[in-house]
Design a protein around this motif. Structure first.
Motif, PDB file in Angstrom:
ATOM      1  N   CYS A 117      -2.114  -5.963   7.568  1.00  0.00           N
ATOM      2  CA  CYS A 117      -0.879  -6.931   6.969  1.00  0.00           C
ATOM      3  C   CYS A 117      -1.553  -7.582   5.696  1.00  0.00           C
ATOM      4  CB  CYS A 117      -0.664  -7.900   7.899  1.00  0.00           C
ATOM      5  SG  CYS A 117       0.170  -7.083   9.502  1.00  0.00           S
ATOM      6  N   ALA A 118      -1.591  -6.855   4.730  1.00  0.00           N
ATOM      7  CA  ALA A 118      -2.065  -7.400   3.341  1.00  0.00           C
ATOM      8  C   ALA A 118      -1.196  -6.481   2.240  1.00  0.00           C
ATOM      9  CB  ALA A 118      -3.570  -7.227   3.270  1.00  0.00           C
ATOM     10  N   ILE A 126     -14.365  -3.707  -4.673  1.00  0.00           N
ATOM     11  CA  ILE A 126     -13.354  -3.039  -4.181  1.00  0.00           C
ATOM     12  C   ILE A 126     -12.042  -3.530  -4.033  1.00  0.00           C
ATOM     13  CG2 ILE A 126     -12.598  -1.084  -2.666  1.00  0.00           C
ATOM     14  CD1 ILE A 126     -15.911  -0.980  -1.855  1.00  0.00           C
ATOM     15  N   TRP A 127     -10.918  -3.106  -4.756  1.00  0.00           N
ATOM     16  CA  TRP A 127      -9.645  -3.524  -4.700  1.00  0.00           C
ATOM     17  C   TRP A 127      -8.632  -2.345  -4.169  1.00  0.00           C
ATOM     18  CZ3 TRP A 127      -7.694  -8.082  -7.379  1.00  0.00           C
ATOM     19  CH2 TRP A 127      -8.674  -9.012  -7.816  1.00  0.00           C
ATOM     20  N   THR A 128      -7.871  -2.859  -2.964  1.00  0.00           N
ATOM     21  CA  THR A 128      -7.123  -1.762  -2.399  1.00  0.00           C
ATOM     22  C   THR A 128      -5.816  -2.411  -2.212  1.00  0.00           C
ATOM     23  OG1 THR A 128      -7.870  -2.214  -0.147  1.00  0.00           O
ATOM     24  CG2 THR A 128      -8.714  -0.069  -1.327  1.00  0.00           C
ATOM     25  N   SER A 129      -4.612  -1.492  -2.314  1.00  0.00           N
ATOM     26  CA  SER A 129      -3.241  -2.214  -2.192  1.00  0.00           C
ATOM     27  C   SER A 129      -2.715  -1.305  -1.292  1.00  0.00           C
ATOM     28  CB  SER A 129      -2.362  -2.244  -3.765  1.00  0.00           C
ATOM     29  OG  SER A 129      -2.107  -0.932  -4.169  1.00  0.00           O
ATOM     30  N   SER A 130      -1.540  -2.205  -0.716  1.00  0.00           N
ATOM     31  CA  SER A 130      -0.724  -1.143   0.406  1.00  0.00           C
ATOM     32  C   SER A 130       0.359  -0.255  -0.569  1.00  0.00           C
ATOM     33  CB  SER A 130      -0.019  -2.005   1.445  1.00  0.00           C
ATOM     34  OG  SER A 130       0.694  -2.825   0.541  1.00  0.00           O
ATOM     35  N   GLY A 131       1.541  -0.674  -0.788  1.00  0.00           N
ATOM     36  CA  GLY A 131       2.360   0.293  -1.549  1.00  0.00           C
ATOM     37  C   GLY A 131       2.379   0.275  -2.749  1.00  0.00           C
ATOM     38  N   VAL A 132       3.556   1.041  -3.306  1.00  0.00           N
ATOM     39  CA  VAL A 132       3.504   1.138  -5.028  1.00  0.00           C
ATOM     40  C   VAL A 132       3.559  -0.177  -5.392  1.00  0.00           C
ATOM     41  CG1 VAL A 132       4.823   2.216  -6.747  1.00  0.00           C
ATOM     42  CG2 VAL A 132       4.345   3.486  -4.572  1.00  0.00           C
ATOM     43  N   PRO A 162       5.265 -10.871 -10.452  1.00  0.00           N
ATOM     44  CA  PRO A 162       4.357 -10.349  -9.321  1.00  0.00           C
ATOM     45  C   PRO A 162       4.216 -11.123  -8.302  1.00  0.00           C
ATOM     46  CG  PRO A 162       3.273 -11.069 -11.452  1.00  0.00           C
ATOM     47  CD  PRO A 162       4.547 -11.234 -11.789  1.00  0.00           C
ATOM     48  N   HIS A 163       3.962 -10.796  -7.083  1.00  0.00           N
ATOM     49  CA  HIS A 163       3.608 -11.721  -5.770  1.00  0.00           C
ATOM     50  C   HIS A 163       1.998 -11.876  -6.186  1.00  0.00           C
ATOM     51  CE1 HIS A 163       7.433 -11.567  -4.020  1.00  0.00           C
ATOM     52  NE2 HIS A 163       7.453  -9.899  -4.366  1.00  0.00           N
ATOM     53  N   TRP A 168       0.560 -12.137   1.602  1.00  0.00           N
ATOM     54  CA  TRP A 168       2.233 -11.863   1.670  1.00  0.00           C
ATOM     55  C   TRP A 168       2.485 -10.587   1.865  1.00  0.00           C
ATOM     56  CZ3 TRP A 168       6.080  -9.856  -1.166  1.00  0.00           C
ATOM     57  CH2 TRP A 168       7.414 -10.246  -0.955  1.00  0.00           C
ATOM     58  N   ASP A 169       2.965  -9.990   2.889  1.00  0.00           N
ATOM     59  CA  ASP A 169       3.263  -8.801   3.390  1.00  0.00           C
ATOM     60  C   ASP A 169       4.265  -8.723   4.321  1.00  0.00           C
ATOM     61  OD1 ASP A 169       3.177  -6.006   3.985  1.00  0.00           O
ATOM     62  OD2 ASP A 169       1.320  -5.827   4.617  1.00  0.00           O
TER      63      ASP A 169
END
Length: 189
Positions: A117-118, A126-132, A162-163, A168-169
């Motif tokens: 949940c992120a 290191i930066w990773t994101s969920s969806g597009v 931007p959020h 917030w997910d």
């Protein structure tokens, strides 16, 4: 800031997976090959269907593995985290990835501390994101860290809000849904 497109060869690369009937509509010309090993400060690994092809390409995985120690930052969006996981970059690190492919992504990185949940996760450099769109938010946050004036100018030019809270997910509930995209109906009601 200099943007480079890095690929296996200098041949044009489709900017998306090709359609069997019409082929790729947009192509990009690489500026370097992975064998040229250009000096970089930041490497962004995109997700999408192409990341699954790259996941099975040992030359790309080896490139990420040998390049990471030389970088100031490495970022991935969506399913691009799978490439970082296979290269060992995410071992013992917190990371997130796309909800629609969560089970597959988590299985590809058993040593990763996956955060379900992120919107995006930062662990060191290191930066990773969920969806597009979470990737857009992560990119805004990343550029803001480097130069908030440029980040704000960019979002104003493209008229994007931007959020800014990585925790917030609203799409987190897809992980508990018995239907892969059942959350879409819940959000619309």
């Amino acid at each position: 800031m200099t943007l480079s497109i890095i690929a296996e060869t200098m041949d044009n690369v489709p900017a998306h997976i090709t359609n069997p009937t019409s082929g790729a509509l947009t192509w990009v010309k690489p500026t370097y090959t992975i064998d040229q090993d250009p000096p970089l400060d930041v490497l962004l690994i995109p997700g999408g269907p192409g990341s699954r092809i790259a996941y099975n390409n040992t030359k790309i995985i080896d490139y990420v593995k040998r390049t990471y120690p030389k970088l100031k930052y490495i970022l991935s969006t969506c399913t691009g985290a799978q490439i970082l996981a296979k290269a060992g970059v995410l071992d013992q690190k917190r990371a997130t990835t796309a909800k629609f492919a969560w089970a597959e992504m988590v299985a590809s990185g058993p040593k990763v501390k996956w955060v379900p949940c992120a919107r995006w996760v930062v662990d060191g450099n290191i930066w990773t994101s969920s969806g597009v769109t979470a990737g857009m938010d992560m990119t805004y946050a990343f550029i803001s860290k480097l130069n908030s004036t440029i980040a704000d100018k960019a979002v104003n030019i493209i008229e994007y809000e931007p959020h800014t809270d990585p925790s917030w997910d609203p799409f987190c509930e897809v992980l508990s849904s018995p239907f892969p995209f059942g959350f879409l109906i819940k959000l619309k009601n």
